[in-house]
Design a protein around this motif. Sequence first.
Motif, mmCIF file in Angstrom:
data_model
loop_
_atom_site.group_PDB
_atom_site.id
_atom_site.type_symbol
_atom_site.label_atom_id
_atom_site.label_comp_id
_atom_site.label_asym_id
_atom_site.label_seq_id
_atom_site.Cartn_x
_atom_site.Cartn_y
_atom_site.Cartn_z
ATOM 1 N N ILE A 190 0.735 -1.312 0.045
ATOM 2 C CA ILE A 190 0.091 0.072 -0.017
ATOM 3 C C ILE A 190 0.827 1.359 0.098
ATOM 4 O O ILE A 190 0.452 2.146 -0.789
ATOM 5 N N SER A 191 1.813 1.375 0.807
ATOM 6 C CA SER A 191 2.743 2.583 1.052
ATOM 7 C C SER A 191 3.464 2.867 -0.157
ATOM 8 O O SER A 191 3.350 4.108 -0.706
ATOM 9 N N LEU A 192 3.985 1.766 -1.035
ATOM 10 C CA LEU A 192 4.714 2.117 -2.138
ATOM 11 C C LEU A 192 3.728 2.359 -3.360
ATOM 12 O O LEU A 192 4.334 3.374 -4.045
ATOM 13 N N ASN A 193 2.583 1.887 -3.333
ATOM 14 C CA ASN A 193 1.682 2.145 -4.490
ATOM 15 C C ASN A 193 1.056 3.552 -4.157
ATOM 16 O O ASN A 193 1.051 4.144 -5.196
ATOM 17 N N GLU A 194 0.912 3.900 -2.847
ATOM 18 C CA GLU A 194 0.445 5.572 -2.782
ATOM 19 C C GLU A 194 1.521 6.496 -3.265
ATOM 20 O O GLU A 194 1.195 7.510 -3.804
ATOM 21 N N GLU A 195 2.871 6.047 -3.093
ATOM 22 C CA GLU A 195 3.916 6.915 -3.273
ATOM 23 C C GLU A 195 3.801 7.117 -4.800
ATOM 24 O O GLU A 195 3.913 8.383 -5.283
ATOM 25 N N TYR A 196 3.694 6.255 -5.653
ATOM 26 C CA TYR A 196 3.700 6.084 -6.949
ATOM 27 C C TYR A 196 2.448 6.990 -7.689
ATOM 28 O O TYR A 196 2.499 7.775 -8.585
ATOM 29 N N PHE A 197 1.569 6.638 -7.019
ATOM 30 C CA PHE A 197 0.084 7.212 -7.361
ATOM 31 C C PHE A 197 0.326 8.781 -7.347
ATOM 32 O O PHE A 197 -0.272 9.531 -8.103
ATOM 33 N N ASN A 198 0.624 9.282 -6.123
ATOM 34 C CA ASN A 198 0.648 10.638 -5.721
ATOM 35 C C ASN A 198 1.244 11.313 -6.621
ATOM 36 O O ASN A 198 1.250 12.433 -7.211
ATOM 37 N N LYS A 199 2.640 10.652 -6.922
ATOM 38 C CA LYS A 199 3.723 11.372 -7.769
ATOM 39 C C LYS A 199 3.278 11.538 -9.338
ATOM 40 O O LYS A 199 3.498 12.504 -10.057
ATOM 41 N N LEU A 200 2.359 10.362 -9.836
ATOM 42 C CA LEU A 200 1.674 10.476 -10.942
ATOM 43 C C LEU A 200 0.493 11.675 -11.109
ATOM 44 O O LEU A 200 0.743 12.442 -11.926
ATOM 45 N N ILE A 201 -0.090 11.806 -9.891
ATOM 46 C CA ILE A 201 -1.252 12.929 -10.049
ATOM 47 C C ILE A 201 -0.601 14.176 -9.952
ATOM 48 O O ILE A 201 -1.233 15.164 -10.423
ATOM 49 N N ASP A 202 0.548 14.315 -9.283
ATOM 50 C CA ASP A 202 1.046 15.652 -9.323
ATOM 51 C C ASP A 202 1.948 15.880 -10.383
ATOM 52 O O ASP A 202 2.833 16.984 -10.295
ATOM 53 N N ASN A 203 1.927 14.964 -11.623
ATOM 54 C CA ASN A 203 2.684 15.334 -12.591
ATOM 55 C C ASN A 203 4.215 15.215 -12.544
ATOM 56 O O ASN A 203 5.054 15.686 -13.430
ATOM 57 N N GLU A 204 4.559 14.719 -11.253
ATOM 58 C CA GLU A 204 6.271 14.329 -11.197
ATOM 59 C C GLU A 204 6.638 13.138 -12.214
ATOM 60 O O GLU A 204 7.720 13.295 -12.374
#
Length: 635
Positions: A190-204
């Motif tokens: 979960i924690s790793l998945n959230e980290e990648y998902f948030n970077k995607l949404i923030d256009n990082e």
Amino acid sequence: MTNQVLKEDIYKYLNIAKGIYVVLEVDSTILFANDYACNLLGVPLEKLVGMKWIEHFLPEELKTYISNVFIEISKKNMQINEYVENEIITLNGEKKFISWRNSYIEENKKVSKIVCFGEDIAEKREIQKYIEEKEERLKAIFDFSPLGILISDKTGKMIEANLSFLNMLGYCQDEIIGKSYLDITHKDIISLNEEYFNKLIDNEIGMYKITKKYITKNNELIWGNVTVSTIKDDYNEILYVLAIIEDITEMKKREEDIIAQRKFLHTIIDENPNIIMVKDYDGKFVLANQAIAKLYNTTTENLIGKTDEDFNPNKEQVEHYLSNVREIMHSDETKVVYEESTDSLTGKVKYYQSIKKPIVDKYGNKQILIIANDITEIKETQKKLKDNEEMIHHQSKMAAMGEMLENIAHQWRQPLSVITTSASSVKIHKEMETLTDEFLDEVLDAIVKSGNHLSQTIDDFRDFFKPDKEKVEFNIAITYKKALFLVSSKLKNREIKIIENIKDIKLYGFDNELIQVIMNLINNARDALEEKKIEYKLIFIDIYKDEENNAVLKILDNAGGIPVNIIGKIFDPYFTTKHKSLGTGIGLYMCEEILVKHMNGQIRVKNKEYEYKNKQYKGAEFTLKIPILEKQEEI
């Protein structure tokens, strides 16, 4: 401005306009068509004017329908500028799909002309068809893709999932819509998945790939390779999140099975009592098990990357190992090698039978697989067996020597008696003064003849006891005759008759050893006949060549045969049916040893019933088979 000038200006404008302009009589007679229409229909204006639109440019199935449309327009029953779509046919037969807007011109409150504006929508229809087909293909890909496809909003709430993804997790569409992707993600990821998902949404990041564990509706675990990207609008704003999931649960299970198998295989290799190792071209250990580590008093981990020189103090052995490894690698052939190695802990030399197989690693580098079996105990046992065999052979010779001494006594008895009697006769005649020269010559001749016989007997028996050191060419029939002579006195004393059927066959081997075999078999037959106290004692000797190029010697008696319960044991060492004072039980054992090991032959025995001179007999038949080899065929 006159009407004519105005009309020309209108026509000029209509010719410039992009589209079809046609002016028709109410009966569909063409009055005017702009250049675009003429080019589309493939007819110049001069020829086009006066032609019937319905008759010349409409497909047969539309003519009635369009005629009715014109009638309705002429009656003013159709709303003007209403779109109508239909096919037309150009002069060369090409079909065009046209979208029409129709109007009319009134004169005296009656419709006098129909004005038609048309647009070629074939290209638009093709584009629309392509878009529709593309949407259908995309929908088919989404619905029937073997990969799972999941669409969520920017918060991670699921909007739509395809059938493959639903089947993976065991949900139906209604059950999964509105859930967060975290609701179906295993807690470990979960924690790793959230980290990648948030970077995607923030256009990082523009997209990411991750291997993750999902929890199904039934709380089972599945693995997936997931590729996640975004769907954006024209202003680069994120509309949706697209995830494509490949179910790799079976692959993960196979990986786990492979890991388990490797662990199991490593355990088998490590616990194997045989030495198992892999070396590179420089003799460095690439793989080693506990057996080699124990020999070198170290650990398997410590062996890797090192050579025998680091553990074995015997430099000569180490050099031999490396040389042999490279030699086999160059030959690219699997070989069986017998080697010695020194135990680092005890200093004791051990003997190994090694199988060495050249192999290649995944990078193409030459290596060698070595499986070495510790044969130290076998070697020691073989030495003991050899010592025992030599002792048995010696015992056999001593027994034969005793037999020979007895035979010598029989052979010498008669000539010695002649010599003694002759000497006594000479002495008596001399005392009585009756000794004549003729009588003396006769007696001396008898003494010389008897002396020669004694000398020849000594030579024959001495030849028998000479050790065979080299193989020689000999005639098996002559060898048999020599053996028969050495035992003949006892055969005569026991009134045993020999019936012969022998052929001259040349062999290459140890002559004296075969004499010993033949003597043993004839003596055994003699003893059996004496025990049975048979009136007619017979021994049959056959020597011939068989179809397989073997010299065959058969010895058959009429002593009744060997009891069934012991016939299978008679070639065992120290097995005998005689009293301990009469036999050692090594005669037949030595016969088999000589035939099998020294002459590559064989010896068999069976009980046989047969007829001789109209009488029925039964006895033991020994069959010897010896390959007929020329000297040059021997290795």
